[in-house]
Design a protein around this motif. Structure first.
Motif, short mmCIF file in Angstrom:
data_model
loop_
_atom_site.label_atom_id
_atom_site.label_comp_id
_atom_site.label_asym_id
_atom_site.label_seq_id
_atom_site.Cartn_x
_atom_site.Cartn_y
_atom_site.Cartn_z
N LYS A 11 0.85 -1.20 0.00
CA LYS A 11 0.00 0.00 0.00
C LYS A 11 0.89 1.25 0.00
O LYS A 11 1.99 1.20 -0.54
N HIS A 92 -8.13 -3.57 -6.56
CA HIS A 92 -8.10 -3.66 -5.10
C HIS A 92 -9.30 -2.90 -4.53
O HIS A 92 -9.71 -1.87 -5.08
N GLU A 164 -10.78 -11.06 -1.59
CA GLU A 164 -10.54 -10.21 -0.43
C GLU A 164 -11.86 -9.63 0.08
O GLU A 164 -12.34 -8.61 -0.45
N ALA A 168 -12.66 -7.62 5.83
CA ALA A 168 -11.52 -8.27 6.49
C ALA A 168 -10.20 -7.56 6.19
O ALA A 168 -9.16 -7.93 6.73
N ILE A 169 -10.23 -6.54 5.32
CA ILE A 169 -8.98 -5.89 4.91
C ILE A 169 -8.58 -4.83 5.92
O ILE A 169 -9.31 -3.86 6.13
N GLY A 207 -7.11 -12.80 0.78
CA GLY A 207 -6.55 -11.61 1.43
C GLY A 207 -7.53 -11.03 2.42
O GLY A 207 -8.75 -10.99 2.17
N SER A 209 -6.43 -9.47 6.47
CA SER A 209 -5.87 -9.67 7.81
C SER A 209 -5.20 -11.03 7.99
O SER A 209 -5.29 -11.64 9.05
N VAL A 210 -4.52 -11.48 6.93
CA VAL A 210 -3.71 -12.71 7.08
C VAL A 210 -2.45 -12.35 7.86
O VAL A 210 -1.81 -11.34 7.60
N LEU A 228 -2.89 -12.61 -0.53
CA LEU A 228 -2.52 -11.22 -0.82
C LEU A 228 -2.49 -10.54 0.55
O LEU A 228 -3.52 -10.46 1.23
N ILE A 229 -1.32 -10.06 0.91
CA ILE A 229 -1.06 -9.69 2.30
C ILE A 229 -0.77 -8.21 2.39
O ILE A 229 0.18 -7.72 1.75
N GLY A 230 -1.53 -7.48 3.17
CA GLY A 230 -1.29 -6.05 3.35
C GLY A 230 -0.36 -5.82 4.53
O GLY A 230 0.86 -5.96 4.42
N GLY A 231 -0.94 -5.46 5.66
CA GLY A 231 -0.16 -5.05 6.83
C GLY A 231 0.99 -5.99 7.18
O GLY A 231 2.13 -5.54 7.44
C1 PEP Z 1 -4.66 -5.93 1.27
O1 PEP Z 1 -4.11 -4.87 1.31
O2 PEP Z 1 -4.99 -6.42 0.18
C2 PEP Z 1 -4.94 -6.64 2.52
C3 PEP Z 1 -5.50 -7.83 2.47
O3 PEP Z 1 -4.60 -6.00 3.66
P1 PEP Z 1 -4.47 -6.65 5.14
O4 PEP Z 1 -3.67 -7.91 4.99
O5 PEP Z 1 -3.75 -5.62 5.95
O6 PEP Z 1 -5.86 -6.92 5.61
#
Ligand code: PEP
Length: 248
Positions: A11, A92, A164, A168-169, A207, A209-210, A228-231
């Motif tokens: 991000k 996204h 996603e 949950a994101i 994706g 909050s994994v 797909l992993i954000g934080g």
């Molecule tokens: C994302 O940015 O696509 C995402 C899934 O973020 P997070 O893992 O932080 O929920």
């Protein structure tokens, strides 16, 4: 067997110094494991310099559907190729909800990415309100249908789909493995009705909050092929643990 693939979505985070430390930690820890980092545009050159020759590919978080011209602030597929990108996230939920990207615009970006030889990571997913009103499958189907109408079902053999759920994101609320699996199975079934071979090979990432702590049970689901992993992609130990859980 389908391949598993974990992608990090940084991000709008990072700095030259922070990225250098993160990439230096990821490179040796992920040696031999296919992974992707989708970095902010200004850091593509840094990703290319740091990651060339490693098992970590890099990409962008958005791209223009236009090839070139008077589109102030936009970045084209050929520009991403200049910096060695293999992947680009399209659709996204933050692009859809904060920047008004419609299913049709997302489909145009998907088409442009593939035409350039980039692999789109197509994000789909429902809001909390949509889930609570029982239209999750209809929303996901509509988002997929826009892309299938524009590019055909076969195009999915050169794409990644990321399911996603918007609720949950970045919220700390993960879909349960059963909830996620149910939607992944729906997506694969929908594609399978059009082309079973494409569906069987399609990588469908989850994706939302994994984290290292919940990755193993999500990745163990039969239709979840990575994340797909954000934080958590900004923390080397977390991202490495998630990639390893997916690769098992
Ligand atoms: C994302 O940015 O696509 C995402 C899934 O973020 P997070 O893992 O932080 O929920």
């Amino acid at each position: 067997m389908r391949k598993k693939l974990v992608a990090g979505n940084w991000k709008m985070h990072g700095s030259l110094a922070e990225n250098a430390a993160l990439l230096a930690a990821l490179k040796p820890a992920l040696a031999g494991i296919d992974a992707v980092v989708c970095v902010p545009f200004p850091y593509l050159a840094q990703a290319q310099a740091e990651l060339a020759g490693s098992s970590i590919a890099w990409g962008a978080q958005n791209v223009s559907e236009q090839a070139k011209g008077a589109f102030t602030g936009e970045v084209s597929t050929s520009m991403l190729l200049d910096f060695g990108c293999k992947y680009v996230i399209v659709g996204h939920s933050e692009r859809r909800s904060l920047y008004g990207e419609t299913d049709q615009l997302v489909a145009s970006k998907y088409v442009a990415a593939q035409a350039a030889g980039l692999t789109p990571i197509l994000c789909v997913g429902e809001s909390l309100e949509e889930r609570e009103s029982g239209v999750t499958e209809a929303v996901v189907a509509r988002q997929l249908d826009a892309v299938i109408a524009a590019a055909g079902v076969n195009s999915l053999s050169k794409a990644v789909v990321a399911y996603e759920p918007v609720w949950a994101i970045g919220t700390g609320k993960t879909a349960s493995p059963e909830q996620a699996q149910a939607v992944h199975a729906f997506i694969r079934g929908k594609i399978s009705a059009l082309d079973a071979g494409v569906a069987e090979q399609l990588v469908i990432q989850y994706g939302g909050s994994v984290k290292a702590a919940n990755a193993a049970e999500l990745m163990a689901q039969p239709d979840i092929d990575g994340g797909l992993i954000g934080g958590a992609s900004l923390i080397a130990s977390e991202f490495v643990a998630i990639c390893r859980a997916a690769a098992k």
